[in-house]
Motif scaffolding. Structure first.
Motif, PDB file in Angstrom:
ATOM      1  N   TRP A 178       0.840  -1.194   0.000  1.00  5.52           N
ATOM      2  CA  TRP A 178       0.000   0.000   0.000  1.00  5.52           C
ATOM      3  C   TRP A 178       0.875   1.244   0.000  1.00  5.52           C
ATOM      4  CZ3 TRP A 178       0.828   3.350   3.993  1.00  5.52           C
ATOM      5  CH2 TRP A 178       1.449   2.836   5.139  1.00  5.52           C
ATOM      6  N   GLY A 207      -3.674   3.928  -2.102  1.00 10.59           N
ATOM      7  CA  GLY A 207      -3.741   2.848  -3.080  1.00 10.59           C
ATOM      8  C   GLY A 207      -3.141   1.573  -2.528  1.00 10.59           C
ATOM      9  N   SER A 209      -2.712  -2.952  -3.576  1.00  7.83           N
ATOM     10  CA  SER A 209      -2.886  -4.053  -4.531  1.00  7.83           C
ATOM     11  C   SER A 209      -3.390  -5.272  -3.783  1.00  7.83           C
ATOM     12  CB  SER A 209      -1.568  -4.371  -5.237  1.00  7.83           C
ATOM     13  OG  SER A 209      -1.089  -3.247  -5.952  1.00  7.83           O
ATOM     14  N   LYS A 212      -2.046  -9.635  -7.679  1.00  9.44           N
ATOM     15  CA  LYS A 212      -1.167  -9.198  -8.755  1.00  9.44           C
ATOM     16  C   LYS A 212      -1.921  -8.378  -9.798  1.00  9.44           C
ATOM     17  CE  LYS A 212       1.792 -11.054 -12.417  1.00  9.44           C
ATOM     18  NZ  LYS A 212       2.333 -12.294 -13.025  1.00  9.44           N
ATOM     19  N   ASN A 213      -3.182  -8.701 -10.024  1.00 12.86           N
ATOM     20  CA  ASN A 213      -3.948  -8.049 -11.089  1.00 12.86           C
ATOM     21  C   ASN A 213      -5.030  -7.099 -10.592  1.00 12.86           C
ATOM     22  OD1 ASN A 213      -2.571  -9.490 -13.180  1.00 12.86           O
ATOM     23  ND2 ASN A 213      -3.829 -11.283 -12.728  1.00 12.86           N
ATOM     24  N   TRP A 214      -5.320  -7.130  -9.293  1.00 15.05           N
ATOM     25  CA  TRP A 214      -6.361  -6.259  -8.741  1.00 15.05           C
ATOM     26  C   TRP A 214      -5.725  -5.103  -7.971  1.00 15.05           C
ATOM     27  CZ3 TRP A 214     -11.342  -5.677  -9.672  1.00 15.05           C
ATOM     28  CH2 TRP A 214     -12.083  -6.744 -10.187  1.00 15.05           C
ATOM     29  N   LYS A 215      -6.113  -3.864  -8.314  1.00 17.33           N
ATOM     30  CA  LYS A 215      -5.639  -2.675  -7.617  1.00 17.33           C
ATOM     31  C   LYS A 215      -6.827  -1.793  -7.237  1.00 17.33           C
ATOM     32  CE  LYS A 215      -1.172  -2.544  -9.974  1.00 17.33           C
ATOM     33  NZ  LYS A 215      -0.241  -1.731 -10.818  1.00 17.33           N
ATOM     34  N   SER A 217      -7.837   2.043  -5.359  1.00 16.44           N
ATOM     35  CA  SER A 217      -7.331   3.326  -4.883  1.00 16.44           C
ATOM     36  C   SER A 217      -8.496   4.211  -4.444  1.00 16.44           C
ATOM     37  CB  SER A 217      -6.519   4.029  -5.976  1.00 16.44           C
ATOM     38  OG  SER A 217      -7.316   4.314  -7.116  1.00 16.44           O
ATOM     39  N   TYR A 237      -9.287  -1.337 -10.376  1.00 18.70           N
ATOM     40  CA  TYR A 237      -8.581  -1.637 -11.618  1.00 18.70           C
ATOM     41  C   TYR A 237      -8.276  -3.134 -11.693  1.00 18.70           C
ATOM     42  CZ  TYR A 237      -4.834  -1.872 -15.070  1.00 18.70           C
ATOM     43  OH  TYR A 237      -4.058  -2.202 -16.157  1.00 18.70           O
ATOM     44  N   ARG A 238      -8.478  -3.712 -12.885  1.00 18.57           N
ATOM     45  CA  ARG A 238      -8.206  -5.132 -13.120  1.00 18.57           C
ATOM     46  C   ARG A 238      -7.389  -5.300 -14.393  1.00 18.57           C
ATOM     47  NH1 ARG A 238      -7.509 -10.383 -11.383  1.00 18.57           N
ATOM     48  NH2 ARG A 238      -7.963 -11.801 -13.108  1.00 18.57           N
ATOM     49  N   ARG A 246     -11.458  -0.776 -15.709  1.00 14.80           N
ATOM     50  CA  ARG A 246     -11.384   0.232 -14.666  1.00 14.80           C
ATOM     51  C   ARG A 246     -12.799   0.704 -14.321  1.00 14.80           C
ATOM     52  NH1 ARG A 246      -7.022   3.402 -13.420  1.00 14.80           N
ATOM     53  NH2 ARG A 246      -6.073   2.756 -15.400  1.00 14.80           N
TER      54      ARG A 246
END
Length: 281
Positions: A178, A207, A209, A212-215, A217, A237-238, A246
């Motif tokens: 983070w 922000g 995570s 690995k692919n999901w974020k 914020s 975000y993916r 997004r």
């Protein structure tokens, strides 16, 4: 001349000016000999100008800027502008210096007289933090009684989700990176002493995570004078390999909306997209 053309117009009057600036660097030393270390504490810059051809207000305002970095995660700055000229009863600047009223023969009189007037002040503080949050089960043998360790193992999870997440070891918890950016800004305009204005607001940007692919914020701007949110956004975000998705949600404020977009990641093909949204923009 040349007013309102593609390039800048020439000035109306003649100018014969000189600019002046002074830069001060404050440092600190610790230790001795080979262990001696030097630190930059802060800088303090002063600047002004003088125009011999001006019909009035020949001496420009005195600008001051104080800037420092107490640590690698914190930075601050303070900007001030002083005018050396007086104002009339309506707050308009007049061509008369404050120092004209000072009796230079009486040194005690110096401290009771104003040398200039503060016309604007602004300050900024920035805080940057980052780290990792560990959540979930740390060791399989510490699971509560009645819960089989195989429930968090590779075989059981693979039967549920297949090979979608490429699990190759026993899950012992989530390690979530983070980062947090906090920005505080204060400004005050006092050019007309009878009509001053000020702003005081804060920007928050968080922000992290999930995988690995999901974020995820969160962005927000807070008016600290009115004690209310000016805006706040949640962004999910993916990463979809060659594509990306997004979802932005603004729950409050004049730009209350949501926006969903799936597009190709390549800059040349970003116009290939599917999007849906509501609100003003």
């Amino acid at each position: 001349r040349f007013y309102d053309l593609l390039f800048r117009s020439t000035p109306k009057g003649e100018s014969q000016s000189m600019s002046m600036s002074l830069r001060n660097l404050f440092q600190m030393k610790t230790g001795e000999d080979e262990s001696e270390r030097k630190f930059d504490l802060f800088t303090w810059n002063l600047s002004s100008s003088y125009n011999w051809k001006a019909t009035q207000f020949k001496l420009g305002d005195i600008s001051s800027r104080l800037q420092g970095n107490p640590s690698k995660n914190v930075s601050l700055s303070l900007n001030t502008v002083y005018s050396l000229y007086k104002t009339d009863d309506e707050g308009n600047k007049i061509d008369q210096f404050y120092v004209e009223d000072i009796d230079w023969g009486d040194w005690k009189n110096w401290f009771g007289r104003r040398l200039g007037r503060l016309t604007s002040i602004s300050g900024n503080v920035r805080l940057r933090l980052k780290g990792r949050a560990k959540t979930g089960v740390k060791e399989a043998e510490k699971l509560p009684e009645g819960l089989e360790p195989a429930l968090v193992g590779t075989e059981t999870l693979s039967n549920v989700v297949g090979d979608r997440f490429d699990i190759d070891e026993e899950i012992t918890g989530l390690d979530i990176p983070w980062d947090l950016n906090l920005n505080l800004n204060y400004s005050e305009n006092r050019r007309n002493p009878l009509n001053t204005s000020r702003t005081f607001w804060s920007n928050i940007n968080l922000g992290f995570s999930l995988t690995k692919n999901w974020k995820v914020s969160y962005r927000a701007r807070l008016d600290l004078i009115e004690n209310k949110f000016v805006s706040q956004d949640f962004v999910f975000y993916r990463d979809l390999h060659c594509w990306e998705a997004r979802f932005t949600w603004t729950p409050t404020g004049p730009y209350k909306r949501f926006h969903f977009r799936i597009s190709i990641k390549s800059p040349m093909l970003r116009d290939i997209k599917v999007e849906k949204g509501t609100g003003r923009r």
